[in-house]
Scaffold this active site. Sequence first.
Site, PDB file in Angstrom:
ATOM      1  N   THR A   1       0.957  -1.157   0.053  1.00  0.00           N
ATOM      2  CA  THR A   1       0.095  -0.007   0.140  1.00  0.00           C
ATOM      3  C   THR A   1       0.885   1.176  -0.103  1.00  0.00           C
ATOM      4  O   THR A   1       1.615   1.443   0.914  1.00  0.00           O
ATOM      5  CB  THR A   1      -0.911   0.147   1.245  1.00  0.00           C
TER       6      THR A   1
ATOM      7  N   LYS B   1      -7.621   1.647  -2.812  1.00  0.00           N
ATOM      8  CA  LYS B   1      -7.464   1.086  -1.644  1.00  0.00           C
ATOM      9  C   LYS B   1      -7.632   2.215  -0.772  1.00  0.00           C
ATOM     10  O   LYS B   1      -8.222   2.335   0.405  1.00  0.00           O
ATOM     11  CB  LYS B   1      -6.123   0.534  -1.735  1.00  0.00           C
TER      12      LYS B   1
ATOM     13  N   LYS C   1      -1.823   5.145   8.593  1.00  0.00           N
ATOM     14  CA  LYS C   1      -0.860   5.327   7.306  1.00  0.00           C
ATOM     15  C   LYS C   1      -2.014   5.479   6.318  1.00  0.00           C
ATOM     16  O   LYS C   1      -1.697   6.357   5.361  1.00  0.00           O
ATOM     17  CB  LYS C   1      -0.231   4.142   7.216  1.00  0.00           C
TER      18      LYS C   1
HETATM   19  P1  NAD Z   1       5.993  -5.710   7.410  1.00  0.00           P
HETATM   20  O1  NAD Z   1       6.776  -4.661   7.932  1.00  0.00           O
HETATM   21  O2  NAD Z   1       5.633  -7.109   7.985  1.00  0.00           O
HETATM   22  O3  NAD Z   1       6.798  -6.358   6.116  1.00  0.00           O
HETATM   23  C1  NAD Z   1       7.375  -5.571   5.217  1.00  0.00           C
HETATM   24  C2  NAD Z   1       8.744  -6.219   4.906  1.00  0.00           C
HETATM   25  O4  NAD Z   1       9.516  -5.748   3.860  1.00  0.00           O
HETATM   26  C3  NAD Z   1       9.581  -6.479   6.012  1.00  0.00           C
HETATM   27  O5  NAD Z   1       9.650  -7.764   6.497  1.00  0.00           O
HETATM   28  C4  NAD Z   1      10.829  -5.629   5.836  1.00  0.00           C
HETATM   29  O6  NAD Z   1      12.233  -6.162   6.074  1.00  0.00           O
HETATM   30  C5  NAD Z   1      10.936  -5.843   4.057  1.00  0.00           C
HETATM   31  N1  NAD Z   1      11.800  -5.029   3.496  1.00  0.00           N
HETATM   32  C6  NAD Z   1      11.795  -3.446   3.576  1.00  0.00           C
HETATM   33  N2  NAD Z   1      12.928  -2.926   2.726  1.00  0.00           N
HETATM   34  C7  NAD Z   1      13.319  -4.212   2.110  1.00  0.00           C
HETATM   35  C8  NAD Z   1      14.076  -3.949   0.953  1.00  0.00           C
HETATM   36  N3  NAD Z   1      14.804  -3.153   0.503  1.00  0.00           N
HETATM   37  N4  NAD Z   1      14.386  -5.289   0.278  1.00  0.00           N
HETATM   38  C9  NAD Z   1      13.473  -6.369   0.793  1.00  0.00           C
HETATM   39  N5  NAD Z   1      12.824  -6.169   1.622  1.00  0.00           N
HETATM   40  C10 NAD Z   1      12.478  -5.060   2.552  1.00  0.00           C
HETATM   41  O7  NAD Z   1       4.766  -5.092   6.622  1.00  0.00           O
HETATM   42  P2  NAD Z   1       3.158  -5.769   6.183  1.00  0.00           P
HETATM   43  O8  NAD Z   1       2.330  -5.886   7.487  1.00  0.00           O
HETATM   44  O9  NAD Z   1       3.760  -7.157   5.547  1.00  0.00           O
HETATM   45  O10 NAD Z   1       2.900  -4.995   5.398  1.00  0.00           O
HETATM   46  C11 NAD Z   1       3.393  -4.983   3.701  1.00  0.00           C
HETATM   47  C12 NAD Z   1       2.553  -3.822   3.154  1.00  0.00           C
HETATM   48  O11 NAD Z   1       1.115  -4.391   2.847  1.00  0.00           O
HETATM   49  C13 NAD Z   1       2.225  -2.362   3.557  1.00  0.00           C
HETATM   50  O12 NAD Z   1       2.630  -1.484   2.263  1.00  0.00           O
HETATM   51  C14 NAD Z   1       1.154  -2.349   4.283  1.00  0.00           C
HETATM   52  O13 NAD Z   1       0.446  -1.334   4.263  1.00  0.00           O
HETATM   53  C15 NAD Z   1       0.350  -3.317   3.273  1.00  0.00           C
HETATM   54  N6  NAD Z   1      -0.978  -4.109   3.883  1.00  0.00           N
HETATM   55  C16 NAD Z   1      -0.642  -4.580   5.189  1.00  0.00           C
HETATM   56  C17 NAD Z   1      -1.937  -5.112   5.926  1.00  0.00           C
HETATM   57  C18 NAD Z   1      -1.652  -5.796   7.279  1.00  0.00           C
HETATM   58  O14 NAD Z   1      -2.933  -6.047   7.690  1.00  0.00           O
HETATM   59  N7  NAD Z   1      -0.504  -6.105   7.830  1.00  0.00           N
HETATM   60  C19 NAD Z   1      -3.138  -5.085   5.087  1.00  0.00           C
HETATM   61  C20 NAD Z   1      -3.118  -4.734   3.910  1.00  0.00           C
HETATM   62  C21 NAD Z   1      -2.027  -4.119   3.401  1.00  0.00           C
END
Ligand code: NAD
EC number: 1.1.1.31
Length: 295
Positions: A93, A168, A243
């Site tokens: 997102t 979204k 966010k």
């Molecule tokens: P998270 O922080 O658990 O996962 C993100 C991952 O990206 C981390 O493990 C981090 O180490 C990795 N990362 C960051 N920079 C990187 C790079 N340069 N190379 C490789 N890996 C890298 O977050 P999440 O909860 O998995 O959310 C991910 C996305 O999904 C976000 O944009 C969030 O807004 C969206 N989202 C989350 C949810 C939820 O309920 N968690 C729901 C809908 C959407």
Amino acid sequence: MTQIAFLGLGNMGGPMAANLVAAGHAVTGFDLMPDALAAARTAGVTVADSAEAAVTGAEIVVTMLPAGRHVLSVYEAVLPTVAVGALMIDCSTIDVASARVAHGKAAAQGLASLDAPVSGGVGGAKAATLTFMAGGSPDAFARAEPVLATMGRKAVHCGEAGAGQAAKICNNMILGISMIGVAEAFVLAEKLGLSHQALFDVASTSSGQCWSLTTYCPVPGPVPASPANNDYKPGFAAALMLKDLRLAQEAAAGAGAATPLGAQAEAIYAAFAAAGQGGTDFSGIIRHLREAGRD
Ligand code: NAD
């Protein structure tokens, strides 16, 4: 079987990549966090030493990263290595402007691309019941559909580049505003001596009916599965709602759209997060409203 690179194996990306493996795809993944890599390896993902190594030979590259700056820097690093003709799918997102820049970077390398953020949370990622909202060309969407179908239940093609992110943030702005509205109504009902169940029974079958009330009720009792019955453990954390409301406000400012309730919702969730409640489920905003009433 498709050769898929998966970059960002966190709370969402980890189980999404695992579902791709379970469907028989060859998935090579990369994340900066050793714990995320270890969990992915256990799920059958081939772990690479770098994002560049992960995308080598991939037909499809999926990213699931925190924010726009992460997506753009990862695209910058990997795009020269991605095979011409491959498809980039960003499921993070992020802000609409960054999503459009990401599409432009991909196109400049001869790559098809899709912004495809999700709804459904970690539970949906694990159960492969996510909803994808996609922006990009019809051809890119058609190519992505079989892969999205193994990670989710529904994929909607919303329009051209950035349309998925637009859908979204518009949806989540409705959600943030409606949750505050439902929570305010319960707080007022409490002050007026009306029981939670009585308000629920009336509003859930009247014009106040909405998802925040009937599926995600912010008081314990009427909807047993809602986080209110589990001490407001997420679910969907208030920090993530904040966010998304911020992204909506950025987009509204850029596009010249009047969103006064969206702005108010952002301010209310910002105060909730500043009070140390960012990790609380977003329906816990009702506690914040009760506190405000005591001033
Ligand atoms: P998270 O922080 O658990 O996962 C993100 C991952 O990206 C981390 O493990 C981090 O180490 C990795 N990362 C960051 N920079 C990187 C790079 N340069 N190379 C490789 N890996 C890298 O977050 P999440 O909860 O998995 O959310 C991910 C996305 O999904 C976000 O944009 C969030 O807004 C969206 N989202 C989350 C949810 C939820 O309920 N968690 C729901 C809908 C959407």
